[in-house]
Design a protein around this motif. Structure first.
Motif, mmCIF file in Angstrom:
data_model
loop_
_atom_site.group_PDB
_atom_site.id
_atom_site.type_symbol
_atom_site.label_atom_id
_atom_site.label_comp_id
_atom_site.label_asym_id
_atom_site.label_seq_id
_atom_site.Cartn_x
_atom_site.Cartn_y
_atom_site.Cartn_z
ATOM 1 N N PHE A 109 7.220 -12.700 -4.689
ATOM 2 C CA PHE A 109 5.990 -12.209 -4.810
ATOM 3 C C PHE A 109 5.267 -11.653 -3.579
ATOM 4 O O PHE A 109 5.170 -10.349 -3.438
ATOM 5 C CB PHE A 109 5.154 -13.019 -5.935
ATOM 6 C CG PHE A 109 3.774 -12.230 -6.305
ATOM 7 C CD1 PHE A 109 4.104 -11.192 -7.178
ATOM 8 C CD2 PHE A 109 2.629 -12.290 -5.315
ATOM 9 C CE1 PHE A 109 2.821 -10.346 -7.680
ATOM 10 C CE2 PHE A 109 1.524 -11.563 -5.886
ATOM 11 C CZ PHE A 109 1.724 -10.737 -6.908
ATOM 12 N N LEU A 110 4.991 -12.585 -2.845
ATOM 13 C CA LEU A 110 4.289 -12.070 -1.685
ATOM 14 C C LEU A 110 4.875 -11.258 -0.591
ATOM 15 O O LEU A 110 4.140 -10.220 -0.279
ATOM 16 C CB LEU A 110 3.622 -13.370 -0.796
ATOM 17 C CG LEU A 110 2.166 -14.007 -1.195
ATOM 18 C CD1 LEU A 110 1.864 -15.143 -0.299
ATOM 19 C CD2 LEU A 110 1.340 -13.182 -1.366
ATOM 20 N N PRO A 111 6.249 -11.453 -0.365
ATOM 21 C CA PRO A 111 6.733 -10.291 0.425
ATOM 22 C C PRO A 111 6.822 -8.757 -0.085
ATOM 23 O O PRO A 111 6.515 -7.887 0.570
ATOM 24 C CB PRO A 111 8.079 -10.729 0.588
ATOM 25 C CG PRO A 111 8.208 -12.401 0.470
ATOM 26 C CD PRO A 111 7.028 -12.674 -0.596
ATOM 27 N N LYS A 112 7.045 -8.780 -1.482
ATOM 28 C CA LYS A 112 6.688 -7.386 -2.190
ATOM 29 C C LYS A 112 5.572 -6.982 -2.127
ATOM 30 O O LYS A 112 5.181 -5.719 -1.889
ATOM 31 C CB LYS A 112 7.272 -7.654 -3.752
ATOM 32 C CG LYS A 112 8.768 -7.687 -3.723
ATOM 33 C CD LYS A 112 9.415 -6.301 -3.733
ATOM 34 C CE LYS A 112 10.890 -6.531 -4.064
ATOM 35 N NZ LYS A 112 11.561 -5.523 -3.493
ATOM 36 N N LEU A 113 4.205 -7.928 -2.279
ATOM 37 C CA LEU A 113 2.991 -7.306 -2.192
ATOM 38 C C LEU A 113 2.747 -7.192 -0.823
ATOM 39 O O LEU A 113 1.961 -5.755 -0.958
ATOM 40 C CB LEU A 113 2.071 -8.640 -2.737
ATOM 41 C CG LEU A 113 0.624 -8.423 -2.464
ATOM 42 C CD1 LEU A 113 0.158 -7.567 -4.039
ATOM 43 C CD2 LEU A 113 -0.466 -9.623 -2.626
ATOM 44 N N ILE A 114 3.243 -7.586 0.119
ATOM 45 C CA ILE A 114 2.816 -7.279 1.537
ATOM 46 C C ILE A 114 3.544 -5.662 1.895
ATOM 47 O O ILE A 114 2.837 -4.995 2.307
ATOM 48 C CB ILE A 114 3.355 -8.200 2.539
ATOM 49 C CG1 ILE A 114 2.411 -9.574 2.369
ATOM 50 C CG2 ILE A 114 3.447 -7.549 4.045
ATOM 51 C CD1 ILE A 114 2.828 -10.607 3.018
ATOM 52 N N GLU A 115 4.694 -5.574 1.337
ATOM 53 C CA GLU A 115 5.230 -4.274 1.552
ATOM 54 C C GLU A 115 4.614 -3.182 0.550
ATOM 55 O O GLU A 115 4.166 -2.144 1.179
ATOM 56 C CB GLU A 115 6.656 -4.173 0.558
ATOM 57 C CG GLU A 115 7.417 -3.158 0.542
ATOM 58 C CD GLU A 115 8.975 -3.194 0.001
ATOM 59 O OE1 GLU A 115 9.481 -2.257 -0.187
ATOM 60 O OE2 GLU A 115 9.352 -4.264 0.054
ATOM 61 N N LEU A 116 4.126 -3.355 -0.523
ATOM 62 C CA LEU A 116 3.285 -2.629 -1.369
ATOM 63 C C LEU A 116 1.920 -2.301 -0.556
ATOM 64 O O LEU A 116 1.498 -1.183 -0.688
ATOM 65 C CB LEU A 116 2.700 -3.111 -2.800
ATOM 66 C CG LEU A 116 1.703 -2.479 -3.582
ATOM 67 C CD1 LEU A 116 2.457 -1.160 -4.049
ATOM 68 C CD2 LEU A 116 1.455 -3.132 -4.864
ATOM 69 N N ARG A 117 1.563 -3.308 -0.134
ATOM 70 C CA ARG A 117 0.159 -3.227 0.751
ATOM 71 C C ARG A 117 0.164 -2.236 1.824
ATOM 72 O O ARG A 117 -0.537 -1.163 2.024
ATOM 73 C CB ARG A 117 -0.533 -4.509 1.239
ATOM 74 C CG ARG A 117 -1.891 -4.366 1.922
ATOM 75 C CD ARG A 117 -2.232 -5.745 2.567
ATOM 76 N NE ARG A 117 -3.769 -5.759 3.059
ATOM 77 C CZ ARG A 117 -4.542 -6.382 3.284
ATOM 78 N NH1 ARG A 117 -4.219 -7.637 2.543
ATOM 79 N NH2 ARG A 117 -5.522 -6.153 3.226
#
Length: 196
Positions: A109-117
């Protein structure tokens, strides 16, 4: 904070009759919600993520109905500017849909969220550079206030989740109840802008 307490443009008690100021505050609220999602876990993270998703949906709906049409008709090269922003928005919606299906405490989740950010922040900078600046340069106070009113109307009616590929009326029709909500949001914006 519950989903119903998602920050709304104008919550900071600043003037809310300037569309650019409202949208810039939304950009700040989006950054803050990304921070909150990253810094929390469990139910707090789920709640913060739901609020982030809703604010992104509100923001993009408002831009699709207010900012992009203005840029298309009023800015040299506006059609390409808008097409580029819509592609970025579509990609962000796709990533949000993926994240929405994930466990917020899961390892992916967090790696994908950081990419989205990262992508959302690049998109926001492009909006500010290629769209917002032209609104300020090309529009009078009355039109800026009318667009702000439409943005605020969109906040009240926007969908609670983004829908990738829903940047056209035909695609909206295929989605049924979700599309109906988006149509109501668009109708509300158009009414606030004085259109039919």
């Amino acid at each position: 904070m519950s989903e119903l307490e998602t920050p709304q443009a104008g919550d900071d008690r600043s003037r809310d009759d300037d569309v650019v100021a409202l949208l810039m505050r939304q950009h700040g609220d989006i950054r803050n919600l990304f921070d909150e999602v990253e810094a929390t876990s469990g139910e707090e993270r789920r709640d913060a993520f739901r609020r982030l998703v809703r604010l992104l949906a509100v923001h993009e709906t408002a831009e699709e109905e207010v900012v992009h049409p203005f840029v298309r008709r009023s800015v040299a090269g506006g059609q390409q500017i808008v097409e580029d922003r819509l592609e970025e928005e579509r990609e962000a919606k796709e990533m949000l849909a993926v994240l929405d299906e994930m466990d917020p405490d899961g390892p992916e989740f967090l790696p994908k969220l950081i990419e989205l950010r990262r992508d959302v922040q690049m998109h926001a900078r492009a909006e500010e550079r290629y769209e917002f600046i032209h609104i300020r340069r090309s529009t009078d106070v009355t039109d800026i206030a009318a667009m702000a009113k439409a943005i605020k109307a969109a906040e009240a009616m926007a969908p609670t989740r983004p829908h990738p590929g829903v940047e056209s009326g035909a695609k909206n029709m295929a989605l049924g109840p979700v599309a109906a909500l988006m149509d109501r949001a668009k109708d509300t914006v158009r009414k606030a802008m004085g259109g039919s």
